[in-house]
Motif scaffolding. Sequence first.
Motif, PDB file in Angstrom:
ATOM      1  N   ILE A 184       0.846  -1.198   0.000  1.00 46.19           N
ATOM      2  CA  ILE A 184       0.000   0.000   0.000  1.00 46.19           C
ATOM      3  C   ILE A 184       0.882   1.247   0.000  1.00 46.19           C
TER       4      ILE A 184
ATOM      5  N   TYR B   7       2.160  11.094  -0.264  1.00 45.28           N
ATOM      6  CA  TYR B   7       1.915  10.334   0.962  1.00 45.28           C
ATOM      7  C   TYR B   7       3.063  10.661   1.900  1.00 45.28           C
TER       8      TYR B   7
ATOM      9  N   CYS C  26     -13.267  10.457   0.672  1.00 48.96           N
ATOM     10  CA  CYS C  26     -12.778   9.171   0.210  1.00 48.96           C
ATOM     11  C   CYS C  26     -11.685   9.476  -0.817  1.00 48.96           C
TER      12      CYS C  26
ATOM     13  N   GLU D 194      -8.938   7.516  -3.590  1.00 56.19           N
ATOM     14  CA  GLU D 194      -8.702   6.253  -4.307  1.00 56.19           C
ATOM     15  C   GLU D 194      -7.583   6.442  -5.306  1.00 56.19           C
TER      16      GLU D 194
ATOM     17  N   ILE E  62      -6.279   1.011  -4.104  1.00 54.98           N
ATOM     18  CA  ILE E  62      -6.393   1.430  -2.710  1.00 54.98           C
ATOM     19  C   ILE E  62      -7.606   2.342  -2.587  1.00 54.98           C
TER      20      ILE E  62
ATOM     21  N   ILE F 235      -9.348   4.728   0.474  1.00 51.17           N
ATOM     22  CA  ILE F 235      -9.136   5.301   1.808  1.00 51.17           C
ATOM     23  C   ILE F 235     -10.360   6.113   2.193  1.00 51.17           C
TER      24      ILE F 235
ATOM     25  N   ILE G  72      -6.100   9.277   7.481  1.00 54.07           N
ATOM     26  CA  ILE G  72      -6.654   7.980   7.084  1.00 54.07           C
ATOM     27  C   ILE G  72      -7.340   7.327   8.279  1.00 54.07           C
TER      28      ILE G  72
ATOM     29  N   CYS H  37      -8.316   2.069   5.450  1.00 51.44           N
ATOM     30  CA  CYS H  37      -7.600   1.900   4.192  1.00 51.44           C
ATOM     31  C   CYS H  37      -7.669   0.440   3.781  1.00 51.44           C
TER      32      CYS H  37
END
Length: 155
Positions: free
Chosen positions: A15, A45, A71, A73, A96, A98, A146, A149
Motif C-alpha cells: 500500500i 503520501y 474518500c 482512491e 487502494i 481510503i 486515514i 484503508c
Amino acid sequence: MQYRMRKHQLSEEEITKLLTKQPVGNLATINENGYPYVVPVHFTYHEGKIYIHGLPKGQKISNIQANEKVCFETYFMKGFILDEKPCDVNTEYESIVIMGTAVIIDNFDLKEAVLNKIVKKYTPHLKGTKMPDNVIRGTGVIEVTIEECTGKYYK
C-alpha cells in the motif's frame, strides 16, 4: 468482506509503495446538495497521511470546509488478462480506497514541507529549489487523515 478482499489484500508495504509511486488519485467529497464530487488530484503520501495541493478556493475546498469526510482512491492497472471467453477476461491491477477526514492546512512550515515533497515527486529535477513564501501561503494544501484503508490486487 468480498472474496477478492479476503484473498487478494495488499500488505501495508505494498500500500505504501502504491501511494508513493502513483501520480494521480481521486478525491471524493460531498457537495452542499449531498452529492458526491470526485476530482483527480496530484498527491503525496507523507507521515501516514495523504496531502493534496491546488488552488486555495474551489468546490473541493468548500465541500471539505462543510463536511470533512472524504474518500481517496488510486490504482494501477497493469493490463488485461485475456481468455477465449469474453466473460473470463479480467484485469490485473492494484488499488487502494481510503476513508478519512480532510482539513485545509494553514501551518506555513507544514505546507512548505508538503509542497517540497510534491516537487520532489513530480519534478525531481527541481527538488531543493526554494519556493517563494507568497507561493506557499497562496497554495491550498489538503491533509487527509486515514481512518480506514483497503488495498487489493488481482493477477
